[in-house]
Design a protein around this motif. Structure first.
Motif, short mmCIF file in Angstrom:
data_model
loop_
_atom_site.label_atom_id
_atom_site.label_comp_id
_atom_site.label_asym_id
_atom_site.label_seq_id
_atom_site.Cartn_x
_atom_site.Cartn_y
_atom_site.Cartn_z
N ALA A 79 0.83 -1.21 0.00
CA ALA A 79 0.00 0.00 0.00
C ALA A 79 0.86 1.25 0.00
O ALA A 79 0.54 2.24 -0.67
N GLN A 80 1.97 1.21 0.74
CA GLN A 80 2.85 2.38 0.79
C GLN A 80 3.48 2.65 -0.57
O GLN A 80 3.57 3.79 -1.01
N VAL A 81 3.94 1.59 -1.24
CA VAL A 81 4.54 1.75 -2.56
C VAL A 81 3.50 2.27 -3.55
O VAL A 81 3.80 3.12 -4.41
N ARG A 82 2.26 1.78 -3.43
CA ARG A 82 1.22 2.26 -4.33
C ARG A 82 0.95 3.75 -4.10
O ARG A 82 0.72 4.51 -5.04
N ALA A 83 0.97 4.19 -2.85
CA ALA A 83 0.79 5.61 -2.55
C ALA A 83 1.92 6.44 -3.16
O ALA A 83 1.69 7.54 -3.69
N VAL A 84 3.14 5.91 -3.10
CA VAL A 84 4.27 6.59 -3.73
C VAL A 84 4.05 6.67 -5.24
O VAL A 84 4.29 7.72 -5.87
N ALA A 85 3.55 5.58 -5.83
CA ALA A 85 3.31 5.56 -7.27
C ALA A 85 2.28 6.60 -7.68
O ALA A 85 2.41 7.25 -8.72
N VAL A 86 1.23 6.77 -6.85
CA VAL A 86 0.21 7.79 -7.14
C VAL A 86 0.87 9.16 -7.18
O VAL A 86 0.68 9.94 -8.14
N ALA A 87 1.62 9.49 -6.14
CA ALA A 87 2.26 10.81 -6.06
C ALA A 87 3.27 11.01 -7.18
O ALA A 87 3.35 12.09 -7.79
N ALA A 88 4.07 9.97 -7.46
CA ALA A 88 5.11 10.09 -8.47
C ALA A 88 4.52 10.24 -9.87
O ALA A 88 4.98 11.08 -10.66
N CYS A 89 3.50 9.45 -10.20
CA CYS A 89 2.88 9.55 -11.52
C CYS A 89 2.17 10.88 -11.71
O CYS A 89 2.20 11.47 -12.80
N THR A 90 1.54 11.38 -10.65
CA THR A 90 0.87 12.68 -10.73
C THR A 90 1.87 13.79 -10.99
O THR A 90 1.68 14.64 -11.88
#
Length: 443
Positions: A198-209
């Motif tokens: 879940a933490q990595v997915r949250a990072v992915a959201v922020a990074a892709c945005t």
């Protein structure tokens, strides 16, 4: 004096930790000055005496030149790698300079200068502390061994890159961020432990945005759309409504500035509002309503714009320090949105005053892109007040701001404002502005 002694002790500790003598530091500073093609330093013995004074019981603050040289010295690990993130020797040095009396503005500028250097040499890894670098290498080889510290390190890099928008050229920020995207993809391709996934997915959201925004700023609209699509998918899988709203808002903003059809932006804004209303972030909800008000005002929908603004002010009044988004959206930002609404559906004089108040509140380095946008809108208000020459004078400031921040949005807004000066195109003040635009922005 107590903090100055602490700063001196930190400088001494940094030196001893590397096993350096005072003369070693002096020689290192001399070598760096030569490599950077700076004016030659005094003799090593003289530089050594300066180093001793910085660490003494009555310490002095290194001057600007020596601060930069010290930053370059401690931005590299003993093995020669760039390391400028949290936990690095550079971070410790900057803390020491603050203790010795240097201003936060100067220290932030020093760090920005070293981040610029990092894009040439160290990339993302330079923003990670050495222990997190090692953990990331292990996790990329075997995602099942990824830890919460690994994810936190990647999140810190994204936050670091985001904090430099407006201070570091957008293309350099893209270089720093690209490895985070690759790391998230590699980690998600493997069997991540449940809490880390879940933490990595949250990072992915922020990074892709953020990557979507940077791609837009660097005029790659196709890549921008793809990255926003990826961010939306990641946010939906994560299940945090406020994150999904934040993605939609960022996408809506770049769409608003790049698409001639307001309907495209309105659709994204409406999606953001629906998501924000079910999310836990009051600041994200306030920003979504503010953006909804702007889009409505641009479409000439006064009643809808005023209703959305009212909801945004209600949200701002209801916010607290525990907002999960970490957003800095404030009353100062909201006054800028109010000004846009006045510009399109109200009184341009009131709009001008709102923009002036908003610009005065946007003083942080991270807010300079937004300040440039607001100031351009302030010039638009002057045009509509019948003051074209005064507007042109303000646009000269906007030219410099657009060039400094490297942002595409300020440049777009600037050109649109120049278009509204067309009735005065034969006036000298417009010709001077056109010359300035051509000299600085090439357009």
């Amino acid at each position: 004096m107590g903090t100055q002694i602490a700063g001196a002790a930190t400088l001494k500790r940094l030196r001893h930790r590397r096993g350096w003598s005072l003369a070693d530091v002096a020689r290192g500073l001399t070598h760096i000055a030569a490599n950077l093609r700076h004016p030659r330093l005094p003799a090593v013995a003289s530089v050594q005496r300066s180093v001793a004074r910085w660490e003494s019981a009555a310490p002095t603050l290194p001057d600007d030149r020596y601060q930069l040289l010290l930053a370059h010295l401690y931005a590299r690990t003993p093995a020669g790698q760039m390391s400028v993130g949290a936990g690095s020797d550079l971070a410790e040095l900057l803390g020491a300079l603050l203790d010795l009396g240097e201003s936060e503005t100067r220290v932030a500028a020093l760090r920005t200068a070293l981040i610029r250097t990092a894009t040439d040499t160290g990339g993302m890894l330079s923003l990670l502390d050495p222990s997190t670098q090692s953990e990331l290498s292990v996790a990329l080889a075997d995602p099942s061994r990824a830890t919460e510290e690994t994810a936190a390190g990647l999140a810190a890099v994204v936050a670091d890159v985001n904090s430099q928008v407006g201070a570091v050229p957008m293309v350099r920020l893209q270089l720093l961020l690209a490895p985070v995207l690759d790391a998230c993809r590699s980690l998600q391709a493997g069997p991540l432990p449940d809490p880390v996934a879940a933490q990595v997915r949250a990072v992915a959201v922020a990074a892709c945005t953020l990557a979507g925004r940077l791609a837009f700023e660097n005029r790659d609209d196709g890549a921008s759309r793809a990255l926003y699509g990826a961010a939306t998918m990641q946010a939906e899988a994560l299940g945090d409504a406020w994150r999904r709203a934040a993605v939609h808002m960022s996408h809506a903003l770049v769409t608003l500035y790049s698409s001639p059809d307001l309907a495209d932006a309105r659709q994204l804004v409406d999606q953001a509002v629906r998501a924000a209303r079910t999310g836990d972030s009051v600041r994200v909800r306030a920003r979504a309503h503010a953006l909804q008000a702007e889009v409505a005002a641009r479409a000439g929908l006064e009643r809808q714009a005023q209703a959305a603004l009212g909801l945004a002010w209600y949200d701002i009044a209801d916010q607290d320090d525990g907002d999960p988004s970490g957003s800095s959206f404030s009353a100062g930002h909201l006054r800028g949105f109010e000004g846009v609404c006045e510009l399109y559906i109200g009184d341009p004089a009131r709009a001008h005053d709102r923009f002036a108040a908003a610009a005065a509140a946007l003083v942080a380095p991270r807010e300079q892109v937004q300040r440039a946008i607001v100031t351009t809108d302030q010039a638009l208000a002057r045009i509509r007040m019948g003051e074209p020459q005064s507007a042109a004078e303000l646009l000269h400031e906007c030219v410099l701001a657009a060039a400094t921040t490297g942002g595409r949005v300020p440049a777009i807004r600037l050109r649109r404002a120049r278009g509204e000066l067309r009735p005065w195109r034969r006036e000298d003040f417009v010709a001077d502005l056109d010359d300035h635009l051509m000299d600085v922005l090439g357009a």
